[in-house]
Scaffold this motif. Structure first.
Motif, PDB file in Angstrom:
ATOM      1  N   CYS A 172       1.183  -0.964   0.014  1.00 55.15           N
ATOM      2  CA  CYS A 172      -0.109  -0.070  -0.016  1.00 55.15           C
ATOM      3  C   CYS A 172       0.870   1.242  -0.060  1.00 55.15           C
ATOM      4  O   CYS A 172       1.754   1.407   0.686  1.00 55.15           O
ATOM      5  CB  CYS A 172      -0.897   0.147   1.236  1.00 55.15           C
ATOM      6  SG  CYS A 172      -1.910   1.559   1.328  1.00 55.15           S
ATOM      7  N   GLU A 231       0.069   4.075   0.983  1.00 60.30           N
ATOM      8  CA  GLU A 231      -0.249   5.090   1.988  1.00 60.30           C
ATOM      9  C   GLU A 231       0.189   4.431   3.463  1.00 60.30           C
ATOM     10  O   GLU A 231       1.183   5.211   4.045  1.00 60.30           O
ATOM     11  CB  GLU A 231      -1.734   4.968   2.254  1.00 60.30           C
ATOM     12  CG  GLU A 231      -2.200   6.220   3.326  1.00 60.30           C
ATOM     13  CD  GLU A 231      -1.998   7.658   2.614  1.00 60.30           C
ATOM     14  OE1 GLU A 231      -2.026   8.423   3.550  1.00 60.30           O
ATOM     15  OE2 GLU A 231      -1.837   7.784   1.477  1.00 60.30           O
ATOM     16  N   CYS A 232       0.003   3.082   3.679  1.00 64.26           N
ATOM     17  CA  CYS A 232       0.569   2.590   5.017  1.00 64.26           C
ATOM     18  C   CYS A 232       1.592   1.620   4.990  1.00 64.26           C
ATOM     19  O   CYS A 232       2.355   1.250   6.012  1.00 64.26           O
ATOM     20  CB  CYS A 232      -0.837   1.991   5.782  1.00 64.26           C
ATOM     21  SG  CYS A 232      -1.412   0.519   5.160  1.00 64.26           S
ATOM     22  N   CYS A 247      -6.553  -1.379   0.263  1.00 65.85           N
ATOM     23  CA  CYS A 247      -5.850  -1.549   1.451  1.00 65.85           C
ATOM     24  C   CYS A 247      -6.837  -2.261   2.254  1.00 65.85           C
ATOM     25  O   CYS A 247      -7.723  -1.540   2.838  1.00 65.85           O
ATOM     26  CB  CYS A 247      -4.899  -0.858   2.114  1.00 65.85           C
ATOM     27  SG  CYS A 247      -3.928  -1.310   3.342  1.00 65.85           S
ATOM     28  N   ASP A 285      -6.225  -2.611   5.542  1.00 65.01           N
ATOM     29  CA  ASP A 285      -5.983  -2.015   6.919  1.00 65.01           C
ATOM     30  C   ASP A 285      -6.403  -0.306   6.627  1.00 65.01           C
ATOM     31  O   ASP A 285      -7.322  -0.084   7.748  1.00 65.01           O
ATOM     32  CB  ASP A 285      -4.408  -2.030   7.127  1.00 65.01           C
ATOM     33  CG  ASP A 285      -3.938  -3.398   7.406  1.00 65.01           C
ATOM     34  OD1 ASP A 285      -4.760  -4.307   7.576  1.00 65.01           O
ATOM     35  OD2 ASP A 285      -3.025  -3.677   6.842  1.00 65.01           O
ATOM     36  N   CYS A 286      -5.755   0.334   5.759  1.00 68.45           N
ATOM     37  CA  CYS A 286      -6.151   1.782   6.044  1.00 68.45           C
ATOM     38  C   CYS A 286      -7.458   2.128   5.042  1.00 68.45           C
ATOM     39  O   CYS A 286      -7.688   3.396   4.852  1.00 68.45           O
ATOM     40  CB  CYS A 286      -4.944   2.816   5.513  1.00 68.45           C
ATOM     41  SG  CYS A 286      -4.383   2.544   3.981  1.00 68.45           S
ATOM     42  N   LYS A 299      -7.275   2.748   1.795  1.00 64.65           N
ATOM     43  CA  LYS A 299      -6.806   3.644   0.651  1.00 64.65           C
ATOM     44  C   LYS A 299      -6.552   2.722  -0.423  1.00 64.65           C
ATOM     45  O   LYS A 299      -6.279   1.690  -0.554  1.00 64.65           O
ATOM     46  CB  LYS A 299      -5.575   4.557   1.036  1.00 64.65           C
ATOM     47  CG  LYS A 299      -5.520   5.386   2.138  1.00 64.65           C
ATOM     48  CD  LYS A 299      -6.661   6.546   2.065  1.00 64.65           C
ATOM     49  CE  LYS A 299      -6.636   7.673   3.131  1.00 64.65           C
ATOM     50  NZ  LYS A 299      -7.474   8.519   2.816  1.00 64.65           N
TER      51      LYS A 299
END
Length: 322
Positions: free
Chosen positions: A3, A5-6, A26, A28-29, A31
């Motif tokens: 990802c 972003e994270c 993602c 998790d985040c 995004k």
């Protein structure tokens, strides 16, 4: 892929953007990330390992329908795979096989056909490209590297274009051996004059040893060999076409559409050209040659190690997008 972003790796497919690039979301985040990397198989939706397996089967002499039975891929999908990868390999070879040092080069042409044999193609009013399809090939004697190849008719125009291609693929002064096909002399003089010592080898054939005359499927006995200098000062003892003729046998054995007396011939010129592009890229960079115990690219010091098929597909795709 991670990802953007994270940095997480728990990604799921999330549609495509307006340019057709795969988007991932993602877990998790939440995004989205767009995959803009190299896609060796283009827009095809088959797994890489299955595509590699299918191509390896084709390069071991299997037909399209045999590969279809082995992989459960539809024959149209296999043909699309050949077209996609073949176009990439052609671009890759055009970019990579340039200005390569040469010492002892042998040239020959190998017969094949597309759609129908020449006499039948004319009789049935096929496409003008159908019929005889000769593959002109140039190979280094020691390293077995194929500098270039070209598919065309066996005439002076095709020969001239092939030798012009050889001029761009090689560098330095080298010895060149060809058979007695006369257009070679004119083409070599036009494009390689001053760079080569051109020797011509002509084989003389006798009648069948059993007295039955020439046979249909096997050549008559060789009763003599004549070596002549066509340009420069070639070493006559090294004027030879045996290595490229052996390479032609490998092509016929590894590529089904080049095998004689079968119905596995190419039905379209596009497929014929694409499959041969894959073959020659695979031959130079992936296939371990039994004589030199490595790939021709490694033997010629173009690469430091033998490539896998996956790497060839990736490098070919990079050449197309560069």
């Amino acid at each position: 892929m991670k990802c953007s972003e994270c940095g997480g790796e728990r990604l799921a497919k999330h549609g495509k953007d307006r340019n057709g690039n795969q988007r991932y979301r993602c877990r998790d985040c939440k995004k989205t990330t767009v995959d803009t990397g190299v896609r060796p198989l283009g827009d095809m939706r088959i797994e890489m390992d299955k595509a590699v397996f299918a191509l390896n089967l084709l390069l071991e002499g299997m037909s399209i329908r045999a590969v279809e039975r082995m992989t459960n891929l539809h024959r149209d999908t296999i043909c699309s795979l050949v077209s996609t990868v073949g176009a990439n390999c052609q671009k890759f070879l055009d970019n990579r096989m340039q200005n390569i040092p040469a010492k002892d080069v042998q040239c020959d042409e190998i017969w094949g056909f597309v759609g129908a044999k020449e006499k039948n193609a004319r009789r049935l009013n096929h496409d003008p490209l159908n019929g005889d399809a000769y593959t002109f090939i140039a190979i280094e004697r020691k390293t077995k590297l194929v500098y270039c190849y070209m598919i065309g008719k066996r005439n002076s125009d095709s020969t001239d274009a092939f030798i012009e291609q050889l001029d761009g693929a090689t560098s330095g002064h080298f010895q060149l051996s060809t058979d007695g096909f006369h257009p070679y002399r004119t083409a070599v003089y036009s494009h390689l004059n001053g760079r080569v010592d051109h020797g011509v080898l002509v084989k003389k054939y006798g009648n069948d040893p059993n007295g039955d005359g020439p046979r249909r499927y096997s050549p008559a006995a060789i009763i003599g060999i004549e070596r002549t200098a066509a340009l420069g000062r070639p070493m006559k003892s090294k004027v030879c076409t045996s290595h490229i003729e052996r390479s032609n046998l490998t092509l016929r054995m590894q590529c089904r559409r080049m095998t004689r007396l079968t119905n596995g011939f190419s039905k379209t010129w596009e497929q014929h050209d694409a499959m041969l592009a894959i073959y020659f890229a695979w031959y130079n960079f992936v296939r371990k040659h039994s004589t030199i115990k490595t790939t021709p690219a490694v033997a010629h010091k173009l690469e430091s190690e033998q490539w896998s098929m996956e790497r060839l597909l990736t490098e070919a795709a990079k050449a197309t997008h560069s």
